[in-house]
Design a protein around this motif. Sequence first.
Motif, PDB file in Angstrom:
ATOM      1  N   SER A 142       0.827  -1.207   0.000  1.00  0.00           N
ATOM      2  CA  SER A 142       0.000   0.000   0.000  1.00  0.00           C
ATOM      3  C   SER A 142       0.862   1.257   0.000  1.00  0.00           C
ATOM      4  N   LEU A 143       1.954   1.229   0.744  1.00  0.00           N
ATOM      5  CA  LEU A 143       2.847   2.384   0.807  1.00  0.00           C
ATOM      6  C   LEU A 143       3.390   2.730  -0.580  1.00  0.00           C
ATOM      7  N   SER A 149       0.853   6.433  -6.951  1.00  0.00           N
ATOM      8  CA  SER A 149      -0.391   7.091  -7.358  1.00  0.00           C
ATOM      9  C   SER A 149      -0.297   8.589  -7.142  1.00  0.00           C
ATOM     10  N   CYS A 150       0.298   8.958  -6.030  1.00  0.00           N
ATOM     11  CA  CYS A 150       0.496  10.385  -5.742  1.00  0.00           C
ATOM     12  C   CYS A 150       1.376  11.032  -6.801  1.00  0.00           C
ATOM     13  N   CYS A 189      -6.214   5.779  -3.806  1.00  0.00           N
ATOM     14  CA  CYS A 189      -5.531   4.489  -3.852  1.00  0.00           C
ATOM     15  C   CYS A 189      -5.659   3.770  -2.510  1.00  0.00           C
ATOM     16  N   ALA A 190      -5.524   4.516  -1.407  1.00  0.00           N
ATOM     17  CA  ALA A 190      -5.623   3.916  -0.077  1.00  0.00           C
ATOM     18  C   ALA A 190      -7.009   3.339   0.174  1.00  0.00           C
ATOM     19  N   VAL A 191      -8.044   4.056  -0.252  1.00  0.00           N
ATOM     20  CA  VAL A 191      -9.415   3.575  -0.064  1.00  0.00           C
ATOM     21  C   VAL A 191      -9.643   2.294  -0.877  1.00  0.00           C
ATOM     22  N   PRO A 203      -7.225   3.380   9.192  1.00  0.00           N
ATOM     23  CA  PRO A 203      -5.753   3.436   9.190  1.00  0.00           C
ATOM     24  C   PRO A 203      -5.178   3.631   7.796  1.00  0.00           C
ATOM     25  N   TRP A 204      -5.804   3.035   6.790  1.00  0.00           N
ATOM     26  CA  TRP A 204      -5.281   3.159   5.422  1.00  0.00           C
ATOM     27  C   TRP A 204      -5.530   4.545   4.853  1.00  0.00           C
ATOM     28  N   ILE A 205      -6.654   5.166   5.227  1.00  0.00           N
ATOM     29  CA  ILE A 205      -6.905   6.551   4.810  1.00  0.00           C
ATOM     30  C   ILE A 205      -5.876   7.477   5.445  1.00  0.00           C
ATOM     31  N   LEU A 206      -5.549   7.214   6.711  1.00  0.00           N
ATOM     32  CA  LEU A 206      -4.504   7.992   7.374  1.00  0.00           C
ATOM     33  C   LEU A 206      -3.181   7.841   6.638  1.00  0.00           C
ATOM     34  N   MET A 207      -2.862   6.605   6.241  1.00  0.00           N
ATOM     35  CA  MET A 207      -1.649   6.370   5.492  1.00  0.00           C
ATOM     36  C   MET A 207      -1.675   7.120   4.164  1.00  0.00           C
TER      37      MET A 207
END
Length: 267
Positions: A142-143, A149-150, A189-191, A203-207
């Motif tokens: 995910s990282l 994606s960013c 992407c996190a969602v 937690p993934w949205i925070l990431m």
Amino acid sequence: MSELQIRTISGAIIVICILGGVYVGDRLWFVLSSIIALASLWEYYNLFSRFSHVSKGVGLIVGAVIIYLAFRGQSFLTIIVLLVLQSYVTLAIEIFRRTSQGKSSALLNMSGISSGLIFIVFPWSFLVMLRQRPFGGKLLLSLFLCTWSCDVLAYLIGRKFGKTPFAHNISPKKTLEGFAGGLVGSLFCAVILSFCLKIPPLPWILMGALVGVGGQIGDLYESLFKREVGVKNSGTLIPGHGGFLDRFDSILINSTLIFLVFEVILS
């Protein structure tokens, strides 16, 4: 081949290597992380050497040992002691240079080696340690995907709609519109990943938020280095992309933030 084709092929190879290393983990990920970290460190020392003499060999040896200790699960207290000892070795080298050659650069040499280890090797050590955790594979996947994606969305939105520069003297093409696009890309992407991996979304949205902001700031850090020494790229090791430090600058701050949140705060 055209520059675009070379860049595309190199980028695809990088993506395959990173995703494969994250998936397999263990020694493969350790070796891959070590190669990228030490190549980036070499490029950093080459940039720093434009200001002052820097004992590259000392930094590279200590950097390799730090990553190995992280892989073996040694405490950061041991790694910090090694970092301190490195300073003493560097000062001893400068004493010898002063005695034999009548010149030295102790302060700059010591700070150059230490800053490279802290700025580059420590973040890759965090990634090696995180991969060994039960959730490490999903977290690193995910990282990297959020970071990429960013980068992609920031470039596309900035190129199409960018009108408001926010760091003109460092990176003239960076715009607020592109920055916002990169943040949205990372969050989206996190969602998607939290849904696909069946992970609680918060937690993934925070990431995604941390990566969307931190990665773009990390890119500015490296751009600042290059501006100060007057070069376009940190190196030439990756065809079409420049150096390893050019391609993985965003990962450095992102890995540090994610390690802080998921390993220190939420553990």
